[in-house]
Design a protein around this motif. Structure first.
Motif, PDB file in Angstrom:
ATOM      1  N   GLU A 480       0.823  -1.285  -0.016  1.00  0.00           N
ATOM      2  CA  GLU A 480       0.073  -0.238   0.100  1.00  0.00           C
ATOM      3  C   GLU A 480       1.030   1.254   0.012  1.00  0.00           C
ATOM      4  O   GLU A 480       0.499   2.201  -0.822  1.00  0.00           O
ATOM      5  N   ARG A 481       1.972   1.029   0.814  1.00  0.00           N
ATOM      6  CA  ARG A 481       2.721   2.435   0.986  1.00  0.00           C
ATOM      7  C   ARG A 481       3.508   2.783  -0.445  1.00  0.00           C
ATOM      8  O   ARG A 481       3.395   3.972  -0.547  1.00  0.00           O
ATOM      9  N   ASP A 482       3.876   1.974  -1.079  1.00  0.00           N
ATOM     10  CA  ASP A 482       4.720   2.034  -2.406  1.00  0.00           C
ATOM     11  C   ASP A 482       3.887   2.005  -3.503  1.00  0.00           C
ATOM     12  O   ASP A 482       4.356   1.871  -4.587  1.00  0.00           O
ATOM     13  N   HIS A 483       2.756   2.073  -3.388  1.00  0.00           N
ATOM     14  CA  HIS A 483       1.584   2.096  -4.472  1.00  0.00           C
ATOM     15  C   HIS A 483       1.627   1.071  -5.682  1.00  0.00           C
ATOM     16  O   HIS A 483       1.523   1.238  -6.635  1.00  0.00           O
ATOM     17  N   LYS A 484       2.222  -0.154  -5.161  1.00  0.00           N
ATOM     18  CA  LYS A 484       2.334  -1.223  -5.756  1.00  0.00           C
ATOM     19  C   LYS A 484       1.076  -1.683  -6.409  1.00  0.00           C
ATOM     20  O   LYS A 484       0.962  -2.655  -7.761  1.00  0.00           O
ATOM     21  N   TYR A 485       0.068  -1.180  -6.075  1.00  0.00           N
ATOM     22  CA  TYR A 485      -1.416  -1.959  -6.466  1.00  0.00           C
ATOM     23  C   TYR A 485      -1.604  -0.962  -7.744  1.00  0.00           C
ATOM     24  O   TYR A 485      -2.637  -1.424  -8.506  1.00  0.00           O
ATOM     25  N   LEU A 486      -1.014  -0.045  -8.312  1.00  0.00           N
ATOM     26  CA  LEU A 486      -1.117   0.721  -9.602  1.00  0.00           C
ATOM     27  C   LEU A 486      -0.515  -0.037 -10.534  1.00  0.00           C
ATOM     28  O   LEU A 486      -0.567   0.301 -11.886  1.00  0.00           O
ATOM     29  N   THR A 487       0.143  -1.125 -10.358  1.00  0.00           N
ATOM     30  CA  THR A 487       0.564  -2.259 -11.659  1.00  0.00           C
ATOM     31  C   THR A 487      -0.603  -2.734 -12.333  1.00  0.00           C
ATOM     32  O   THR A 487      -1.390  -3.561 -11.661  1.00  0.00           O
ATOM     33  N   ILE A 488      -0.480  -2.512 -13.706  1.00  0.00           N
ATOM     34  CA  ILE A 488      -1.357  -3.423 -14.489  1.00  0.00           C
ATOM     35  C   ILE A 488      -1.302  -4.847 -14.504  1.00  0.00           C
ATOM     36  O   ILE A 488      -0.057  -5.286 -14.589  1.00  0.00           O
ATOM     37  N   GLY A 489      -2.120  -5.385 -14.301  1.00  0.00           N
ATOM     38  CA  GLY A 489      -2.038  -6.985 -14.387  1.00  0.00           C
ATOM     39  C   GLY A 489      -1.792  -7.703 -13.010  1.00  0.00           C
ATOM     40  O   GLY A 489      -1.688  -8.476 -12.733  1.00  0.00           O
ATOM     41  N   THR A 490      -1.966  -6.659 -11.906  1.00  0.00           N
ATOM     42  CA  THR A 490      -1.677  -7.291 -10.572  1.00  0.00           C
ATOM     43  C   THR A 490      -2.816  -8.085 -10.266  1.00  0.00           C
ATOM     44  O   THR A 490      -4.132  -7.880 -10.427  1.00  0.00           O
ATOM     45  N   SER A 491      -2.571  -9.273  -9.712  1.00  0.00           N
ATOM     46  CA  SER A 491      -3.564 -10.393  -9.427  1.00  0.00           C
ATOM     47  C   SER A 491      -3.056 -10.893  -8.085  1.00  0.00           C
ATOM     48  O   SER A 491      -2.031 -10.814  -7.447  1.00  0.00           O
ATOM     49  N   ILE A 492      -4.116 -11.770  -7.563  1.00  0.00           N
ATOM     50  CA  ILE A 492      -3.883 -12.265  -6.125  1.00  0.00           C
ATOM     51  C   ILE A 492      -2.650 -13.278  -6.303  1.00  0.00           C
ATOM     52  O   ILE A 492      -1.686 -13.628  -5.550  1.00  0.00           O
TER      53      ILE A 492
END
Length: 583
Positions: A480-492
């Protein structure tokens, strides 16, 4: 001998000759029917000594060229299978009848196969029956929901028995649905290419079909050079195998013609399509429709309307024979015809094609797939209905003209009044939501709490080792802190791989500590970030919605807009527009 007597003799002679000829004709017909009937009986007798394998081989040999013999084989095959009480042979017999039947009976035979083999299965059934049923719903009824349901059932049984060939056929049809009906062309392209890799060197005909589908998908994506590459590749392979598949090269000629149309090379489009049409129209109704449709459009673009209209009329005549509503692109046929006859002041034909346009659009509006939304974007349906009312009024102006116009006016006023009121309420609600959103600070609207890691893990009822749960929570905080959730294609799966943990543990920790699924967790992170960025970043607000979506980790604008609306209850376009107004 007088003239009257001669005429009478001549009449008697002619009548006698006709009577003799008639008798002779019936004798000949009876003779040939007897020979044919005797031949059929002899043929049926010859089948009784053949094995199941020989009967099956002969069925497929005669299926296209002699349906009477194919039906005789089916009857013998099915009768023997029932005597032997062989479930799968009976299923084969029903499947033969499926090939020999019309649409309604085809459904009944497939249903019988499924009932027969659901409890006792093999590599072929019931997977093949579900697949055939999916094809009926796709090509005959254009019922996408039922198509997908049956393809999924076919996949379940084909996977269970490792029926690789059928699995690839299922994937191919899933890609057809994604490309032609759900507008998910990028996803479809990936599947088509996977199928092409499998068929290459194994099965030439499916390989050619898949190359054709890839070319058409590239046309839909407006990647015309890529489409030309696959059309050329497919054409060359078809030519090499022309002794086995003599007509296949013309499908790539047609596809390249459509590609030329999209590149605005209308005369080249006409030349290619006209080369392909004589062969294709003998074998393929769907591509014949495309041929007429794009010939009409090409001539129309060249301002040769009188040449274009006959092709649109031919397109319509084939569309009328379909069991289902046409592909969405072909709806334009009725728009061209309506406008042409309006220019000719031919009210009767103008009303005829306007009625067809309205009828088809009404069916699409009730469609559960994306096409309903597409109709609303492309057509102002109330205006089309209003136009039709005007035409009907002109055609029937002698019948209660004044009273009809008053009723129509009242209905329109009520309709538009209702629409204005709905829009007013909607705008007011959006404005309230916008103001509330602007008042909230970043910290106040933080959806995901990162201080969960400080909670006493021992008090949690979680089937994950305490040490591992703490490790995952720390990694989530970093995510959350490094905003890694903004990467396209992120999946569980990708997140679990990055954390060097497994999906099960990661999913349980998110469900337990974040009180939501992974998908909701990811979307809320992205939308929260998007809201704050759009508030503060003027440059980002100048991006298109598609570009903003990609910045926030989404592949396409529609998915982003839907997620944005779900979590903040207004559309991103409205949010951006009103921030700009405020500033």
């Amino acid at each position: 001998m007088n003239i009257a007597y001669l005429i009478m003799l001549n009449h008697l002679f002619v009548k006698t000759q006709f009577h003799i000829a008639s008798k002779l004709f019936f004798v000949v017909i009876f003779f040939f029917l007897s020979i044919y009937s005797q031949g059929q009986t002899t043929y049926k007798d010859s089948l009784s000594n053949k094995s199941y394998i020989e009967l099956k081989k002969n069925f497929y040999r005669y299926l296209q060229k002699d349906t009477l013999k194919a039906r005789s084989i089916t009857n013998v095959f099915l009768k023997r299978a029932k005597i032997d009480q062989d479930t799968f042979k009976i299923a084969d017999g029903y499947h033969f009848n499926f090939y020999l039947s019309q649409f309604k009976n085809q459904q009944l035979y497939l249903d019988s196969i499924i009932r027969l083999t659901t409890q006792k299965q093999n590599k072929t059934f019931p997977a093949q029956a579900y697949f055939d049923r999916a094809q009926l719903f796709l090509y005959k009824k254009r019922n996408i929901q039922k198509t997908i349901t049956n393809l999924n059932l076919a996949r379940k049984y084909a996977k269970q028995y490792d029926n690789t060939n059928l699995l690839y056929r299922i994937d191919y049809h899933i890609a057809i649905i994604k490309s032609e009906h759900l507008n998910e062309k990028e996803d479809a392209l990936d599947i088509f290419k996977k199928c092409a890799n499998y068929y290459d060197g194994r099965y030439t005909y499916p390989y050619l079909n898949t190359l054709h589908a890839i070319a058409e998908t590239y046309i839909g994506l407006k990647k015309y050079d890529s489409a030309s590459y696959y059309n050329k590749l497919g054409y060359e392979i078809a030519v090499k195998n022309s002794d086995q598949f003599p007509g296949e090269k013309y499908y790539f000629t047609l596809s390249e013609g459509i590609n030329r149309y999209e590149k605005k090379e209308y005369q080249l489009a006409i030349d290619s399509i006209r080369k392909a049409l004589p062969i294709i129209k003998n074998n393929d109704q769907s591509n014949t429709i495309d041929s007429y449709f794009y010939l009409g459009k090409s001539y129309y673009k060249l301002d040769q309307h009188e040449k274009a209209i006959p092709y649109f009329i031919k397109t319509d005549s084939i569309l009328e024979t379909l069991h289902s509503i046409p592909q969405y692109k072909h709806v334009k046929t009725y728009e061209y015809l309506k406008e042409y006859y309006r220019g000719k002041k031919d009210l009767k034909n103008q009303n005829k094609y306007l009625q067809k346009l309205n009828t088809i659009l009404d069916k699409y509006l009730n469609d559960r797939v994306h096409i309903g939304k597409k109709v609303k974007e492309d057509y102002d349906v109330p205006l089309l209905l209003e136009e039709q009312q005007v035409i009907i009024k002109k055609l029937n102006k002698s019948t209660n003209a004044y009273q009809s116009s008053i009723i129509l006016l009242i209905a329109l006023l009520l309709t538009f009044g209702g629409l204005l009121y709905v829009q007013y309420r909607k705008k007011k609600l959006y404005r309230t939501r916008f103001e509330a959103l602007m008042r909230e600070s970043n910290s106040a609207r933080t959806i995901v709490k990162v201080n969960n890691t400080n909670q006493d893990l021992s008090k949690k009822e979680l089937k994950v080792p305490e040490k591992h749960a703490t490790y995952i929570l720390n990694k989530l905080e970093e995510f959350e802190r490094d905003h890694k959730y903004l990467t396209i294609g992120t999946s569980i799966q990708s997140l679990a791989d990055d954390m060097e943990t497994n999906i099960k543990y990661l999913s349980q920790v998110i469900n337990h500590y974040k009180s939501k699924s992974f998908t909701s967790y990811l979307n809320e992170l992205r939308i929260t970030y998007a809201v704050e960025e759009l508030k503060n970043n003027k440059t980002l607000r100048k991006f298109t919605i598609k570009a903003i979506a990609q910045e926030m980790g989404y592949k396409n604008a529609e998915t982003f807009s839907n997620a944005f609306y779900k979590y903040v209850k207004i559309k991103p376009s409205y949010f951006i527009k009103n921030i700009e107004k405020r500033e």
